[in-house]
Design a protein around this motif. Structure first.
Motif, PDB file in Angstrom:
ATOM      1  N   GLN A 135       0.827  -1.196   0.000  1.00  0.00           N
ATOM      2  CA  GLN A 135       0.000   0.000   0.000  1.00  0.00           C
ATOM      3  C   GLN A 135       0.869   1.257   0.000  1.00  0.00           C
ATOM      4  O   GLN A 135       0.586   2.218  -0.723  1.00  0.00           O
ATOM      5  CB  GLN A 135      -0.925   0.005   1.208  1.00  0.00           C
ATOM      6  CG  GLN A 135      -1.922   1.159   1.194  1.00  0.00           C
ATOM      7  CD  GLN A 135      -2.901   1.070   2.347  1.00  0.00           C
ATOM      8  OE1 GLN A 135      -2.786   0.214   3.206  1.00  0.00           O
ATOM      9  NE2 GLN A 135      -3.868   1.967   2.348  1.00  0.00           N
ATOM     10  N   LYS A 191      -8.072   9.362   3.680  1.00  0.00           N
ATOM     11  CA  LYS A 191      -6.884   8.515   3.778  1.00  0.00           C
ATOM     12  C   LYS A 191      -6.696   7.944   5.181  1.00  0.00           C
ATOM     13  O   LYS A 191      -5.707   7.266   5.460  1.00  0.00           O
ATOM     14  CB  LYS A 191      -5.632   9.317   3.380  1.00  0.00           C
ATOM     15  CG  LYS A 191      -5.682   9.915   1.992  1.00  0.00           C
ATOM     16  CD  LYS A 191      -4.438  10.775   1.732  1.00  0.00           C
ATOM     17  CE  LYS A 191      -4.562  11.547   0.430  1.00  0.00           C
ATOM     18  NZ  LYS A 191      -4.671  10.688  -0.752  1.00  0.00           N
ATOM     19  N   ARG A 249       1.124   4.092  -2.940  1.00  0.00           N
ATOM     20  CA  ARG A 249       0.930   5.513  -2.656  1.00  0.00           C
ATOM     21  C   ARG A 249       2.089   6.333  -3.206  1.00  0.00           C
ATOM     22  O   ARG A 249       1.901   7.395  -3.808  1.00  0.00           O
ATOM     23  CB  ARG A 249       0.789   5.728  -1.147  1.00  0.00           C
ATOM     24  CG  ARG A 249       0.671   7.188  -0.726  1.00  0.00           C
ATOM     25  CD  ARG A 249       0.481   7.316   0.778  1.00  0.00           C
ATOM     26  NE  ARG A 249       0.504   8.697   1.189  1.00  0.00           N
ATOM     27  CZ  ARG A 249       1.628   9.377   1.480  1.00  0.00           C
ATOM     28  NH1 ARG A 249       2.807   8.771   1.380  1.00  0.00           N
ATOM     29  NH2 ARG A 249       1.571  10.639   1.842  1.00  0.00           N
TER      30      ARG A 249
END
Length: 363
Positions: free
Chosen positions: A2, A314, A6
């Motif tokens: 992840q 987020k 990002r």
């Protein structure tokens, strides 16, 4: 995975409209002399860092975020003897003797061709100037402007965060720069990441005397490089109030002064002198009109509402402060939400200068 995804997403945002184009013999000898004369006659000039940033958090928001692990950044850590002034602003030449440099037909054509656009107008022209100088900048963006939120009227940190977020592309004002250096240093060039900071950098190789680039620096991580003898790059007595000025008794001598004390003296041949010309570019008449009549401008309230909503999506906690333009915790939170971190690679020939903390150097 992840975190890597990002970083890749943020890196993709930080890519210019087109790769920089290298330029040769940008100014005539006469133009260069007139540009230097303005600097020599009209000082003193303040440090860049003293002009644009009131806190380390505001400065870090413009950078790629690279800091030694466990180190709390302070403005002192980024103090280097680099000074700035403006030749032109608000599409107006401030010194008539360099009007031909600012209202430059060739530059206007460069700007239009870079974007494949129909119209362009010169907007701003500045200079950076220094003698031997360290560079602790890990890489930064120049300040982007958006309809309604412009570099002239908004904090540098906010415009940078807006650019890095990718949330305001529809409001971004298209810009193109002709950036030129005059430096005899055979080791000091220009490093830039045209494919995003997750990919390898490129360099404008030294020497960079009367050489430059055509570029969109607001959306590309880039950095100047240290120059001059290492032992002269951080002069003793350098402070936030230090200024740069021409020696009134000698056209080819330059002084760094803290108060009445001269802390360094340089000849013209020792300088790294940058001239930054910038134009606003408009794809067609409809875009020109929209930018000029202010019919589709952002407001600060819209910007903060958009940023806060996105940061919360987020999973990051953020509390709107009473003064969002200056609150250090708010600035830090926004920057961390959109900070890529340091570029993955630097040229071996152009590393970041060591940070100096309490008289000691930190790698």
């Amino acid at each position: 995975m992840q975190a890597q995804s990002r970083r890749e997403s943020l890196s993709d945002i930080l890519r210019p409209a087109a790769p920089p184009r290298e330029l040769e013999n940008v100014y005539t000898d006469d133009q260069r002399e007139r540009l230097l004369d303005v600097v020599h006659r009209n000082g003193p000039w303040k440090l860049i860092i003293a002009q644009h940033f009131s806190s380390a958090d505001a400065l870090i928001a413009t950078l790629s975020g690279a800091m030694p692990e466990g180190v709390t950044p302070t403005l002192d850590m980024f103090l280097t003897p680099t000074f700035r002034g403006f030749y032109a602003n608000y599409s107006t030449a401030l010194y008539p003797e360099i009007a031909d440099c600012f209202y430059n037909p060739a530059f206007i054509e460069y700007a239009k061709s870079y974007w494949g656009a129909k119209y362009a107008k010169p907007q701003m022209m500045l200079f950076n100037i220094n003698g031997p100088c360290a560079n602790r900048d890990p890489g930064h963006l120049d300040t982007p402007s958006f309809r309604g939120i412009r570099y002239e009227s908004a904090p540098t940190w906010l415009c940078s965060v807006m650019g890095k977020s990718g949330l305001f592309k529809d409001y971004l004002i298209k810009m193109a720069q002709v950036i030129t250096w005059f430096s005899h240093d055979t080791g000091s060039g220009f490093t830039y990441w045209p494919d995003g900071p997750i990919n390898a950098p490129r360099r404008l190789l030294p020497p960079i005397y009367n050489r430059g680039v055509l570029v969109q620096n607001e959306m590309m991580i880039h950095r100047g490089e240290a120059n001059g003898p290492v032992e002269q790059q951080s002069p003793e007595g350098l402070a936030f109030e230090t200024v740069f000025e021409g020696d009134p008794s000698d056209r080819n001598q330059w002084l760094l002064k803290t108060g009445d004390k001269v802390v360094a003296r340089h000849s013209t041949d020792d300088l790294r002198f940058l001239v930054h010309w910038s134009a606003e570019v408009f794809e067609d008449y409809a875009e020109l009109k929209k930018n000029m009549d202010r019919s589709a401008d952002l407001t600060f309230d819209q910007v903060f509402e958009t940023l806060i909503k996105d940061v919360r999506s987020k999973g990051i906690e953020i509390t709107p402060p009473s003064d969002p333009l200056a609150d250090p915790v708010f600035i830090r939170t926004l920057n961390q939400a959109y900070d890529f971190g340091p570029p993955v690679q630097y040229p071996a020939e152009a590393p970041i200068s060591p940070f100096i903390m309490g008289g000691a150097r930190a790698a």
